[in-house]
Scaffold this active site. Structure first.
Site, short mmCIF file in Angstrom:
data_model
loop_
_atom_site.label_atom_id
_atom_site.label_comp_id
_atom_site.label_asym_id
_atom_site.label_seq_id
_atom_site.Cartn_x
_atom_site.Cartn_y
_atom_site.Cartn_z
CG HIS A 181 -6.37 2.74 0.63
ND1 HIS A 181 -5.14 3.15 0.08
CD2 HIS A 181 -5.99 1.56 1.27
CE1 HIS A 181 -4.15 2.25 0.62
NE2 HIS A 181 -4.53 1.37 1.27
CE LYS B 13 -14.12 4.47 7.18
NZ LYS B 13 -14.87 4.79 5.94
CB CYS C 219 -0.82 -0.06 1.23
SG CYS C 219 -1.62 -1.63 1.55
CB SER D 25 -9.65 2.47 3.87
OG SER D 25 -8.67 1.32 3.63
#
Ligand SMILES: [Zn+2]
Lengths: 381, 129
Positions: free
Chosen positions: A330, A326, A83, A205
């Protein structure tokens, strides 16, 4: 090392972009960044993406994106660190210019997560396949175990976790690029569907498509371009054990702490000099741990600090003015660069209703997996 | 989990085989080629204790494809007696029975069936004692 500046940024709206392909969304963000910077060429390109192979069956996207952006034959490579692929792409572009090799580099991030792949499985590939995923763990599960331990050791409450989501959704309600630009309440977060106890879907998220890009230049070139210059003061990256169970302390995201310390050192600043931060709130508990590791609050005090409003837009240290992962969404590989887009908007004073007052120094922290890799950048106008 | 990989991991999954550093004594599970404690490359083969306690835990309610038929299921990080931590399911109990610090024992169980071939994947799980 030479000084490096950001002179242009662009991003797509984040969300379920069913009508647009992986390449379309990347090129859309890249063109926005190029137009924003007002440049007529780029010398090389780094594309952050976690797993386009699992999400849409496409690898080799450095070359693909260079082709579709019409910039081939320049060098272009995909960068992967789960990520924080986007943040690591930025770091590589930063060093390419700092080293003196190039003057003008595009760094970007992209992910296409809603085309029907098993998202839980694809994301879990960032954890230890043989010794975590084999036993049925998921990403919400890993962060849920961090949350349980944090609650047990420091007395962090269910309500304090929810306060992160409430604050980020409030900020995101002012962000036109956010996937879920709407407010939520503490009760809504706590009573939403459980994903992995104690975390609900509103602690997590969302699954998103999106891309973000930034144009980096040497400071010498930046001065000639006659544009607002955002200087990159510091870049830090670090790693930690991939498997959460191998780490010394379950509640400490050591890679985040280490990456921040190197970035602070390069920038020559301390945590109290930071005006605001964009951080990797993939789950509510993550933001609580991160603000502790970044040195904004003492270890263990992230919950009460958030609940008292210290990280809100008007607070002592605003965190995630964009709405964070959030509310904004994402698309994993794009997140690290989307943070830069927000930092630049804030430093230029263009963030409208979510503008942080006296924004002089902005920090962006992006991490991979359950915190096994992290990258932190510090920017100044 | 492709089958050659599954076969390769059997000593760990079936017998809890670990590696003990000859220099500093740190136990690595799974075995490593370089000790994460001291950097040494020499190890003795050892076996994990099957007794441990819960360090942290959760209940998984949204699972990857191969586990969807098992939800909700509980997972914990368990510290076994010799100080090594592992991630494992905790079974034969209700989610609300789990607590940090509770003692568990590792047992040999089926984990899931692999893809279209249906090969049964075994390994360790924990039960409360
Ligand atoms: Zn050793």
């Amino acid at each position: 090392m030479r000084e490096v500046a950001v002179i242009g940024c662009g991003m797509t709206k984040f969300g379920e972009l069913w009508k647009k392909s992986l390449r379309d969304i990347f090129v859309e963000a890249a063109l926005k960044a190029i137009d924003d910077a007002g440049v007529d060429h780029i010398e090389s390109m780094y594309v952050g993406s976690m797993t386009p192979g699992l999400f849409v069956g496409q690898e080799h996207i450095g070359a693909l994106m260079a082709d579709y952006l019409g910039v081939a034959p320049i060098p272009a490579v995909r960068v992967e660190s789960a990520c924080c692929s986007g943040g690591m792409a930025l770091r590589l572009g930063f060093f390419e210019i700092a080293s003196g090799y190039s003057d003008l580099v595009l760094v970007g991030g992209v992910e296409k997560m809603t085309d029907g792949a098993d998202v839980t499985y694809a994301l879990a590939s960032a954890a230890d396949q043989d010794y975590e995923v084999y036993h049925g763990i998921t990403f919400p599960g890993l962060y849920a175990m961090i949350a349980k331990a944090h609650m047990h050791h420091y007395g962090t409450t269910r309500k304090q976790l929810a306060a992160v989501s409430v604050k980020n959704h409030y900020n995101g309600s002012f962000n036109p690029n956010a996937q879920f630009p709407k407010e939520v309440t503490i009760d809504q977060v706590i009573n939403a569907t459980l994903v992995a106890d104690p975390l609900t879907v509103l602690d997590s998220s969302p699954v998103s498509d999106g891309a973000a890009c930034a144009i980096l230049v040497s400071m010498d070139l930046a001065k000639k371009l006659n544009k607002p210059v955002i200087k990159i003061l510091g870049s830090g990256a670090a790693t930690d054990a991939l498997a959460l169970h191998t780490r010394e302390d379950i509640t400490t995201l050591k890679a985040v702490k280490d990456s921040a310390e190197s970035a602070y050192k390069m920038a020559g600043i301390k945590p109290s000099d930071v005006s605001f931060a964009e951080v990797h709130d993939c789950f509510s508990i993550a933001e609580i741990c991160i603000i502790e590791e970044l040195g904004f609050v003492k270890k263990g005090q992230g919950g009460p600090f958030t609940e008292k409003g210290n990280t809100s837009l008007e607070g002592k240290i605003p965190v995630n003015p964009s709405g964070g992962l959030k509310s904004k969404g994402h698309p994993v590989g794009a997140t690290g660069i989307a943070q830069v887009v927000e930092v630049v908007e804030q430093l230029k004073g263009n963030a409208g209703k979510r503008q942080v007052k006296n924004a002089k120094i902005g920090l962006a922290q992006n991490m991979g997996g359950s915190g096994a890799s992290s990258v932190t950048h510090i920017f100044q106008i | 989990m492709p089958s050659p990989g599954y076969r390769r991991e059997m000593p760990q999954r079936y017998r809890l085989e670990a590696a003990k550093c000859k220099k500093c004594g740190k136990v690595s599970f799974p075995p490593r080629l370089v000790c994460s404690g001291c950097g040494s490359r020499e190890f003795d083969k050892t076996k994990l204790s099957d007794n441990g306690k819960i360090v942290t835990y959760t209940t998984i309610r949204v699972a990857p494809a191969q586990f969807t038929t098992q939800v909700p299921y509980s997972i914990a990080i368990v510290e076994v007696d010799n100080g090594v931590r592992i991630t494992t399911q905790v079974v034969d109990c209700k989610p609300e029975d789990l607590e940090i610090g509770k003692k568990v024992k590792l047992v040999f169980r089926k984990l899931y069936s692999e893809g279209h071939t249906g090969i049964i994947c075994y390994g360790y799980k924990a039960i409360l004692i």
